[in-house]
Structures are given as structure tokens and as C-alpha cells.
Enzyme design. Structure first.
Site, short mmCIF file in Angstrom:
data_model
loop_
_atom_site.label_atom_id
_atom_site.label_comp_id
_atom_site.label_asym_id
_atom_site.label_seq_id
_atom_site.Cartn_x
_atom_site.Cartn_y
_atom_site.Cartn_z
CG ASP A 243 30.84 26.46 50.53
OD1 ASP A 243 31.09 25.29 50.85
OD2 ASP A 243 29.69 26.88 50.33
CB ILE A 244 29.81 26.27 45.05
CG1 ILE A 244 31.10 26.02 44.27
CG2 ILE A 244 28.67 26.59 44.09
CD1 ILE A 244 31.04 24.82 43.35
#
Length: 288
Positions: A243-244
Site C-alpha cells: 500500500d502506497i
């Protein structure tokens, strides 16, 4: 018409819940009145249920009300599940007081892991939201629900799997949903209607079992399953390494020159278990 007052142990910040829901055009809420209306389906009956905060962060209480006495107990149970009123956030907070996330948890004390209102809708939302920005994701989801779903007392419900399984790609394309995503959406519905996928049963399955079942469906990858486990089922110990947002939050927290590698993230998260989902949630909040 009925109403019930529910009291739980604090801390629990319901105002932060409303603020996080506010950008979603499908949500019916009033920040000033501290209220939100929730679509709840019990068996084949659909109910528009109102939840109003009546307490404080440290002494939280809620007024839950509905229009029909039918399924009242089951409705209250589902509302408690959605808003995770059975989870002791005090225990979670105490755990992180001894970690590098202490300052973040102190800043956002009482933030609960609130679930999506509908399991099928949660899975479809994950598909619709893939690889697009949040504002457009909300727009596409709103178009889909308001075109094929239904409304009760001003509250919108996702279309049921049976309705979605009968759709065609051509019917979804005018909403600006890509052909590939349209296939995935219809495919998930058909998996439920034709192949026996039971999303309610996933509540009693392990994370590994849910992964094994859902990853067999075209269009459902690891990110989608992780989001479903987090926001559909409320699993407490998930940490999406890819997840960025979490990567950026860790970069900010530790003042790194670049986003951390998976190996570095594995090191940072040591000591955050068994509440990795809350670490994820608070890290997201720290960069909102």
C-alpha cells in the site's frame, strides 16, 4: 419506530468516523448532529438505520433507531459489528504506547476500524477503486449504486448479487467503468449466485482461507483481498506492505529519503502485532 441506547467503553471517536465517511456521496450523515444513516440487510429485509452519537470520546454512547421492529436485535448486532463497538480500543491504544507509533496514536486516539456497510458492496468497491484516484472512485461507485441499486428512506443500498449477475458489460460501460472492471464485477456476482461463494461464511474463516477462495476469482488480487479482510471483515492483524499510503506514512514517520522496501517495513512492524490493522489505519490517518 424503535430506538435503543448503546453504551461502550472508551476511547471511541465517532466524530472521526463521520469525517472519514463525509467525502463519500453515498453516505447520509450530518456532522453537526453527529448522525449517520446505515443500510442494513437482514436476510431478505432491508432497513435504513440511524446511528447518533450521544456521548464523548472517553464515555461514548449511541442512539440506534429504525422504522420497523422486525429484526431489531439482528440490526443492532450488525450495527455493533460495523462500528466495531465490541473491540477495546483502550487495549489497542495501550499496546501502541510502547511503540514508535505512540505519537500517532495519541494524536488520533479512539479511531476505530469501521467496516463497510455491505460485504458484497465491499468487494465490488475494491474492484471499482483499483488504480484510480479516490474522488473518481467515489464517483464511479455512486453511479453504479444509483443506477442498479435501490433506495429506502433516502438511504442507498448496493444492488444484490442476483441483480448484478444479470448485468452486461455494455450496461456498465456508460458509467465509465472499464470493460475489464465490468467483467470482474459481474464475475464476482456470478461466483455468488452460480458457484456458491458465501461471503457471510468468510466471517468464520481464517485469513488464509479467505485468500485461497477469493484469489481464484478473476480480477481479485492480493490488494483486493486485503482490503476486504480489513474493511469487510474487520480483521485486526493485517499490514498491506504494497500500500502506497502506508509506505508514505512510514517514510514520513522515520524521515526516510525514499519509500521503505518490503524488508524495511517488515522490520518496522515488529512489535505492532497483533494489531497490525490498527497500525495501518493510524498510519493512513497520519498523512490524510
Amino acid at each position: 419506530m424503535w430506538q435503543e441506547t448503546i453504551r461502550i467503553d472508551g476511547p471511541y471517536n465517532f466524530d472521526s468516523v463521520l469525517e472519514r465517511h463525509a467525502p463519500d456521496p453515498l453516505k447520509v450523515l450530518d456532522l453537526a448532529k453527529r448522525t449517520i444513516r446505515v443500510p442494513v440487510v437482514i436476510h431478505d429485509s432491508s432497513h435504513a438505520v440511524q446511528v447518533t452519537a450521544a456521548g464523548t470520546i472517553h464515555e461514548p454512547s449511541f442512539i440506534v433507531s429504525g422504522n420497523s421492529d422486525a429484526d431489531k436485535d439482528a440490526i443492532i448486532q450488525r450495527i455493533a459489528e460495523i462500528f466495531q463497538w465490541n473491540v477495546s480500543l483502550a487495549n489497542v491504544h495501550d499496546h501502541f504506547e510502547k511503540t514508535d507509533l505512540k505519537e500517532i496514536f495519541d494524536s488520533f486516539v479512539g479511531t476505530p476500524l469501521v467496516l463497510d456497510f455491505d460485504l458484497f458492496g465491499s468487494l465490488l468497491k475494491c474492484i471499482i477503486h483499483q488504480q484510480i484516484n479516490m474522488k473518481f472512485a467515489y464517483t464511479l461507485t455512486e453511479r453504479f449504486v444509483k443506477t442498479f441499486g435501490y433506495v429506502i428512506d433516502g438511504v442507498w443500498f448496493f444492488p444484490q448479487p442476483e441483480t448484478t449477475a444479470r448485468l452486461t458489460v455494455e450496461e456498465l460501460r456508460p458509467l465509465q467503468i472499464s470493460g475489464r472492471k465490468a467483467e470482474y464485477i459481474i464475475g464476482i456476482a456470478k461466483e455468488i449466485v452460480e458457484n456458491g461463494l458465501d461471503l457471510d461464511a468468510s466471517k468464520n474463516q481464517s485469513d488464509e482461507e479467505v485468500f485461497e477462495r477469493l484469489m481464484k476469482i478473476p480480477g481479485v488480487g492480493r490488494w483486493t483481498v486485503e482490503n476486504f479482510l480489513l474493511f469487510g471483515l474487520g480483521r485486526p492483524n493485517l499490514f498491506p506492505l504494497a500500500d502506497i499510503g502506508i509506505q508514505n506514512a512510514i517514510k514520513k514517520l522515520y524521515q526516510l529519503e525514499k519509500k521503505p522496501s518490503y524488508e524495511e517495513m517488515e522490520q518496522y512492524k515488529q512489535g505492532w502485532e497483533p494489531y497490525l490493522s490498527y497500525a495501518s489505519l493510524y498510519l493512513w490517518r497520519s498523512i490524510e
